[in-house]
Design a protein around this motif. Structure first.
Motif, PDB file in Angstrom:
ATOM      1  N   UNK A  47       0.825  -1.058  -0.019  1.00 51.10           N
ATOM      2  CA  UNK A  47      -0.054   0.170   0.062  1.00 51.10           C
ATOM      3  C   UNK A  47       0.863   1.185   0.098  1.00 51.10           C
ATOM      4  N   UNK A  48       0.134   2.293  -0.493  1.00 48.17           N
ATOM      5  CA  UNK A  48       0.923   3.568  -0.430  1.00 48.17           C
ATOM      6  C   UNK A  48       0.370   4.432   0.643  1.00 48.17           C
ATOM      7  N   UNK A  49       1.148   5.060   1.431  1.00 44.72           N
ATOM      8  CA  UNK A  49       0.900   5.927   2.639  1.00 44.72           C
ATOM      9  C   UNK A  49       0.547   7.228   1.850  1.00 44.72           C
ATOM     10  N   UNK A  50      -0.497   7.993   2.228  1.00 43.51           N
ATOM     11  CA  UNK A  50      -0.730   9.395   1.981  1.00 43.51           C
ATOM     12  C   UNK A  50      -0.541  10.165   3.185  1.00 43.51           C
ATOM     13  N   UNK A  51       0.190  11.299   2.981  1.00 42.41           N
ATOM     14  CA  UNK A  51       0.758  12.335   4.143  1.00 42.41           C
ATOM     15  C   UNK A  51       0.340  13.684   3.913  1.00 42.41           C
ATOM     16  N   UNK A  52       0.295  14.356   4.940  1.00 41.83           N
ATOM     17  CA  UNK A  52      -0.026  16.125   4.683  1.00 41.83           C
ATOM     18  C   UNK A  52       1.354  16.501   4.745  1.00 41.83           C
ATOM     19  N   UNK A  53       1.605  17.991   4.716  1.00 42.94           N
ATOM     20  CA  UNK A  53       2.570  18.804   4.631  1.00 42.94           C
ATOM     21  C   UNK A  53       3.838  18.479   5.551  1.00 42.94           C
ATOM     22  N   UNK A  54       3.166  17.966   6.766  1.00 44.03           N
ATOM     23  CA  UNK A  54       3.949  17.871   8.113  1.00 44.03           C
ATOM     24  C   UNK A  54       4.287  16.253   8.179  1.00 44.03           C
ATOM     25  N   UNK A  55       4.112  15.624   7.086  1.00 52.60           N
ATOM     26  CA  UNK A  55       4.356  14.187   6.888  1.00 52.60           C
ATOM     27  C   UNK A  55       3.578  13.450   7.842  1.00 52.60           C
ATOM     28  N   UNK A  56       2.498  13.773   8.136  1.00 53.17           N
ATOM     29  CA  UNK A  56       1.762  12.792   9.196  1.00 53.17           C
ATOM     30  C   UNK A  56       0.686  11.972   8.121  1.00 53.17           C
ATOM     31  N   UNK A  57       0.634  10.744   8.578  1.00 54.44           N
ATOM     32  CA  UNK A  57      -0.206  10.009   7.671  1.00 54.44           C
ATOM     33  C   UNK A  57      -1.769  10.127   7.917  1.00 54.44           C
ATOM     34  N   UNK A  58      -2.221  10.566   6.712  1.00 57.80           N
ATOM     35  CA  UNK A  58      -3.791  10.875   6.894  1.00 57.80           C
ATOM     36  C   UNK A  58      -4.693  10.082   5.850  1.00 57.80           C
ATOM     37  N   UNK A  59      -4.179   8.693   5.414  1.00 62.26           N
ATOM     38  CA  UNK A  59      -4.759   7.830   4.748  1.00 62.26           C
ATOM     39  C   UNK A  59      -3.917   6.710   4.174  1.00 62.26           C
ATOM     40  N   UNK A  60      -4.470   5.865   3.455  1.00 62.32           N
ATOM     41  CA  UNK A  60      -3.621   4.929   2.697  1.00 62.32           C
ATOM     42  C   UNK A  60      -4.365   4.211   1.785  1.00 62.32           C
ATOM     43  N   UNK A  61      -3.742   4.078   0.626  1.00 62.60           N
ATOM     44  CA  UNK A  61      -4.227   3.537  -0.648  1.00 62.60           C
ATOM     45  C   UNK A  61      -3.515   2.174  -1.287  1.00 62.60           C
ATOM     46  N   UNK A  62      -4.406   1.029  -1.367  1.00 60.25           N
ATOM     47  CA  UNK A  62      -3.942  -0.221  -1.718  1.00 60.25           C
ATOM     48  C   UNK A  62      -3.460  -0.022  -3.122  1.00 60.25           C
ATOM     49  N   UNK A  63      -2.387  -1.011  -3.736  1.00 62.10           N
ATOM     50  CA  UNK A  63      -1.892  -0.875  -4.899  1.00 62.10           C
ATOM     51  C   UNK A  63      -2.954  -1.307  -5.879  1.00 62.10           C
ATOM     52  N   UNK A  64      -3.933  -2.363  -5.577  1.00 64.92           N
ATOM     53  CA  UNK A  64      -4.983  -2.765  -6.463  1.00 64.92           C
ATOM     54  C   UNK A  64      -5.814  -1.387  -6.799  1.00 64.92           C
ATOM     55  N   UNK A  65      -6.108  -0.424  -5.879  1.00 66.48           N
ATOM     56  CA  UNK A  65      -7.084   0.711  -6.075  1.00 66.48           C
ATOM     57  C   UNK A  65      -6.227   1.682  -7.148  1.00 66.48           C
ATOM     58  N   UNK A  66      -4.765   1.665  -6.975  1.00 66.01           N
ATOM     59  CA  UNK A  66      -4.370   2.713  -7.595  1.00 66.01           C
ATOM     60  C   UNK A  66      -4.300   1.989  -9.323  1.00 66.01           C
ATOM     61  N   UNK A  67      -4.015   0.790  -9.396  1.00 64.30           N
ATOM     62  CA  UNK A  67      -3.824   0.042 -10.775  1.00 64.30           C
ATOM     63  C   UNK A  67      -5.093   0.288 -11.509  1.00 64.30           C
ATOM     64  N   UNK A  68      -6.344   0.096 -10.638  1.00 58.49           N
ATOM     65  CA  UNK A  68      -7.673   0.284 -11.367  1.00 58.49           C
ATOM     66  C   UNK A  68      -8.401   1.548 -11.425  1.00 58.49           C
ATOM     67  N   UNK A  69      -7.674   2.568 -11.236  1.00 57.25           N
ATOM     68  CA  UNK A  69      -8.287   3.826 -11.195  1.00 57.25           C
ATOM     69  C   UNK A  69      -7.720   4.714 -12.274  1.00 57.25           C
ATOM     70  N   UNK A  70      -8.712   5.567 -12.965  1.00 54.64           N
ATOM     71  CA  UNK A  70      -8.248   6.404 -14.001  1.00 54.64           C
ATOM     72  C   UNK A  70      -7.070   7.177 -13.459  1.00 54.64           C
ATOM     73  N   UNK A  71      -6.089   7.713 -14.389  1.00 56.45           N
ATOM     74  CA  UNK A  71      -5.208   8.576 -14.068  1.00 56.45           C
ATOM     75  C   UNK A  71      -5.368   9.809 -13.523  1.00 56.45           C
ATOM     76  N   UNK A  72      -6.384  10.518 -13.896  1.00 57.16           N
ATOM     77  CA  UNK A  72      -6.696  12.041 -13.350  1.00 57.16           C
ATOM     78  C   UNK A  72      -7.338  12.114 -12.118  1.00 57.16           C
ATOM     79  N   UNK A  73      -7.710  10.738 -11.309  1.00 58.53           N
ATOM     80  CA  UNK A  73      -8.459  11.041 -10.167  1.00 58.53           C
ATOM     81  C   UNK A  73      -7.485  11.269  -9.128  1.00 58.53           C
ATOM     82  N   UNK A  74      -7.802  12.325  -8.037  1.00 56.52           N
ATOM     83  CA  UNK A  74      -6.988  12.530  -6.916  1.00 56.52           C
ATOM     84  C   UNK A  74      -6.820  11.709  -6.084  1.00 56.52           C
TER      85      UNK A  74
END
Length: 469
Positions: A189-216
């Motif tokens: 999984x990929x961790x999503x962080x804020x500007x202070x490098x605090x984790x605010x979410x997580x994203x599985x690789x499978x979600x990234x591979x199956x989601x259109x490129x332009x989606x935030x």
């Protein structure tokens, strides 16, 4: 023959392993024979196809006096991966024979947590020599890990992870993963962080591979996540992984910043290690490792045997209080070990359940009384059943109804004591911040021995059984 089946001549050989996936004795012997005959090349050819974990097993299965020759023969096959899979005591002996630059090269190949596992038990001088031989980045990561308490998340975590800002798109993440040659390759999984490098979410690789490129990324990620404090004990980390079915989890420092991640493969090892430790500690056998030095094993076991000797003397002193009754009715001496022995068995059963419940957080302040009542009900039922059984048996043997009644009543009393002790002793030790797996068994067995003798002989004295006998 099916399309996927190979002809007999092409079937892969698996002669190294038995049906339980363990190295066969004859394979180990063949490798050692090659080493003894000076055929280092032959030994390497036999060992090279093995997985690092199996090479570690081979070294552990080799008698201690033959290990140096084996390691010299197979040479570069003993790398960092093999060291990380090796038994602690065997690895420690091997490390002492290696040059700091060799160790540094092995440590540099590993994830931070595995490198720390190799270095952490070394003497301070040896640690510094290895650290000086490492690249600055590797040295800084390992030194930081060594500052955390032993058996904590900080020691267990990996520093290599993937973290991206929330404003990126899925396409940005994919491009980043493809372009980053120095990025870790083992992640789920990929961790999503804020500007202070605090984790605010997580994203599985499978979600990234199956989601259109332009989606935030912020629209794809899961904001709820299990965060592991860097100083959390590794046993608690394992419980969180088990409870929430985690594959990986972010580790945060005191300021909530992302500093690492822990993965399921590390936790599987911890669960096995902690479960084995608790079982061995309950028996007073220490670590129970067959590779542990002889004198250290003797010292550990002997210390607990001396404690047990003291408790045995205490139980014997209770018997001494009733020596006149025993002398008058010798049958009491024959039967009283049954009462104490059955009470000890019942107490051990309850103790094992309670220690496990404490270790897995099933037992807490909110349900302590429920647990006490539950075990007392079980103890009463078991005591009544055993009392009736043993009372009837003693009557058929000795035809003494008073003896049978005293025998049955003592069995019920000691079963209740065993149930109560099996719950209260580990809970009390836990509240006193003493590991209940280490000390509980001594207290519970002493309690059941003393109360078993006292209840049986005391009832025999009160009822006049000895005089009547």
């Amino acid at each position: 023959m099916s399309d996927t089946q190979l002809p007999d001549a092409e079937m892969p050989e698996d002669s190294e392993f038995d049906e339980d996936d363990r190295l066969k004795p004859e394979y180990v012997r063949a490798v050692l024979d090659a080493v003894e005959q000076g055929d280092a090349e032959g030994a390497r050819e036999r060992v090279e196809p093995l997985h690092p974990a199996d090479i570690a097993d081979l070294i552990e299965l080799t008698p201690a006096e033959q290990r140096p020759a084996l390691i010299d023969a197979i040479g570069e096959l003993v790398d960092g991966d093999v060291l990380s899979e090796m038994n602690d005591w065997v690895r420690e002996a091997l490390i002492e024979s290696l040059d700091p630059h060799q160790l540094a090269g092995m440590a540099a190949e590993l994830e931070t947590d595995d490198a720390v596992a190799i270095i952490e038990d070394m003497e301070a001088a040896g640690q510094q020599a290895v650290l000086r031989a490492l690249d600055p980045d590797d040295r800084a990561a390992i030194e930081e890990a060594l500052r955390y308490p032993e058996e904590s998340a900080g020691r267990l975590m990996q520093r290599d992870l993937i973290a991206v800002p929330e404003h990126w798109t899925v396409g940005d993440v994919i491009d980043y993963l493809r372009a980053g040659e120095d990025l870790t390759t083992d992640f789920w999984e990929v961790f999503v962080v804020d500007p202070a490098h605090r984790p605010i979410g997580t994203c599985h690789l499978s979600w990234i591979l199956r989601t259109p490129r332009m989606v935030p990324v912020g629209d794809v990620m899961k904001r709820e996540q299990t965060l592991i404090p860097v100083d959390m004990d590794q046993e608690e980390v394992a419980l969180r992984f088990q409870k929430y079915a985690l594959i990986s989890a972010a580790v945060i420092d005191d300021d909530g910043r992302l500093v690492g991640m822990i993965t399921a493969d590390d936790v599987v090892h911890i669960i096995s290690q902690e479960a084995g430790e608790d079982a061995l500690l309950l028996s007073g056998a220490g670590e129970g490792d067959i590779n542990r030095p002889y004198l250290l094993t003797v010292r550990t076991r002997l210390s607990w045997l001396v404690v047990n000797l003291g408790t045995a003397i205490l139980a014997a002193s209770v018997v001494g209080l009733f020596q006149d009754e025993i002398a008058a009715f010798a049958l009491l001496a024959v039967l009283m070990p049954i009462v104490s022995g059955m009470g000890g068995n019942a107490g051990t059963q309850t103790l094992a359940v309670v220690v496990r419940a404490l270790a897995t957080n099933q037992l807490a302040s909110s349900n302590t009384w429920w647990m006490i009542v539950r075990e007392l009900r079980i103890a009463a039922a078991n005591g009544a059943a055993l009392g009736m059984l043993i009372g009837a048996g003693s009557y058929l043997l000795y035809h003494n109804p008073l003896l049978s009644a005293v025998f049955a009543a003592a069995m019920v009393i000691n079963s209740l004591v065993a149930g109560m002790g099996g719950v209260l002793v580990p809970i009390t030790l836990e509240r006193l911040r003493i590991d209940p797996a280490v000390s509980s068994a001594v207290f519970v067995t002493t309690l059941t021995d003393v109360m078993g003798f006292f209840s049986f002989l005391g009832l025999a004295t009160v009822t006049g059984l000895a005089t009547a006998g």
